[in-house]
Design an enzyme around this catalytic site. Sequence first.
Site, PDB file in Angstrom:
ATOM      1  N   HIS A   1      -0.131  -9.390  -0.428  1.00 13.89           N
ATOM      2  CA  HIS A   1      -0.561 -10.064  -1.651  1.00 13.89           C
ATOM      3  C   HIS A   1      -0.811 -11.537  -1.362  1.00 13.89           C
ATOM      4  O   HIS A   1      -0.160 -12.137  -0.500  1.00 13.89           O
ATOM      5  CB  HIS A   1       0.512  -9.984  -2.733  1.00 13.89           C
ATOM      6  CG  HIS A   1       0.775  -8.604  -3.245  1.00 13.89           C
ATOM      7  ND1 HIS A   1       0.375  -8.181  -4.495  1.00 13.89           N
ATOM      8  CD2 HIS A   1       1.429  -7.552  -2.686  1.00 13.89           C
ATOM      9  CE1 HIS A   1       0.765  -6.926  -4.692  1.00 13.89           C
ATOM     10  NE2 HIS A   1       1.394  -6.530  -3.598  1.00 13.89           N
TER      11      HIS A   1
ATOM     12  N   TYR B   1       8.099  -7.158 -11.727  1.00 13.67           N
ATOM     13  CA  TYR B   1       7.612  -6.336 -10.626  1.00 13.67           C
ATOM     14  C   TYR B   1       7.537  -4.901 -11.144  1.00 13.67           C
ATOM     15  O   TYR B   1       8.535  -4.183 -11.201  1.00 13.67           O
ATOM     16  CB  TYR B   1       8.543  -6.438  -9.410  1.00 13.67           C
ATOM     17  CG  TYR B   1       8.152  -5.536  -8.264  1.00 13.67           C
ATOM     18  CD1 TYR B   1       6.824  -5.420  -7.863  1.00 13.67           C
ATOM     19  CD2 TYR B   1       9.106  -4.792  -7.573  1.00 13.67           C
ATOM     20  CE1 TYR B   1       6.456  -4.595  -6.820  1.00 13.67           C
ATOM     21  CE2 TYR B   1       8.756  -3.966  -6.520  1.00 13.67           C
ATOM     22  CZ  TYR B   1       7.433  -3.866  -6.144  1.00 13.67           C
ATOM     23  OH  TYR B   1       7.076  -3.040  -5.111  1.00 13.67           O
TER      24      TYR B   1
ATOM     25  N   ASP C   1       3.691  -9.097 -10.144  1.00 18.06           N
ATOM     26  CA  ASP C   1       2.940  -7.982  -9.570  1.00 18.06           C
ATOM     27  C   ASP C   1       3.057  -6.842 -10.567  1.00 18.06           C
ATOM     28  O   ASP C   1       4.070  -6.141 -10.604  1.00 18.06           O
ATOM     29  CB  ASP C   1       3.527  -7.602  -8.212  1.00 18.06           C
ATOM     30  CG  ASP C   1       2.835  -6.388  -7.602  1.00 18.06           C
ATOM     31  OD1 ASP C   1       1.856  -5.885  -8.200  1.00 18.06           O
ATOM     32  OD2 ASP C   1       3.291  -5.922  -6.539  1.00 18.06           O
TER      33      ASP C   1
END
Length: 261
Positions: free
Chosen positions: A252, A107, A149
Amino acid sequence: MALTVCTWNINSVRLRAGLVERLLREAAPDILCLQETKTPVDKFPAEPFAALGYHALAARGDKGYNGVAILSRAPLEPLPHVDFCGKGDARHVAARTGSGLEIHNFYVPAGGDEPDRNINAKFAHKLDFVAEMADWGRGRAGPAIAVGDLNIAPGEDDVWSHRELLKVVSHTPVEVEAFEKARAAGGWADVTRDLTPEGKLYTWWSYRAKDWALSDRGRRLDHVWASADVAPTARRVTVLKGARGWDKPSDHAPVIAEFDL
């Protein structure tokens, strides 16, 4: 043997545990990597996922922000995480499957609003994090898949408007350059774009849009990378865009990659 790996920024796993359960029931990936779980590990809602067959869990978490987790139906061997930028935040978790395949879940910091490291510490953190990803990847070896991500949309077709987003954090030239350096340094293949080389492709749509699907102003922020010895086995990558329209969704969409290992 087919292996499906899904990556999804869930934007609070406790708030959206029901959506995770729905994904596991309907898509049934072998491995699910979550980002922005926003919970300490001892508060992670593992029980409903285990009831669906996902008994293996490798996770790191911070109260209210960050957080990464790997869920699997088959056993996992947790691997040491990397503390990028020495901040101690939960932005990387890793595990090894029984076949020896490493799964890395990232992340990357979002970077704030101003794309200038000299006046925006969040942007500086993002660039430093990605630079350290390059150093880490350069020294890594063995079959691996890295997902997450990454908060950067690298290509012109990875954003709704290349021209309008050139000065917007996530698509600035300095971020794209850092992204490609990190990918190349680790010898990673961008599996999604290798399998879908042309056309607009997004994984994130802002909550700010009145009708996200109608405006379709998305960005491809969620990625699947594979090491050189794994990339040729990639067969399909699917963005589950419909999940963005589920009740109280993450901003998302899940991304599922299938490999023939």
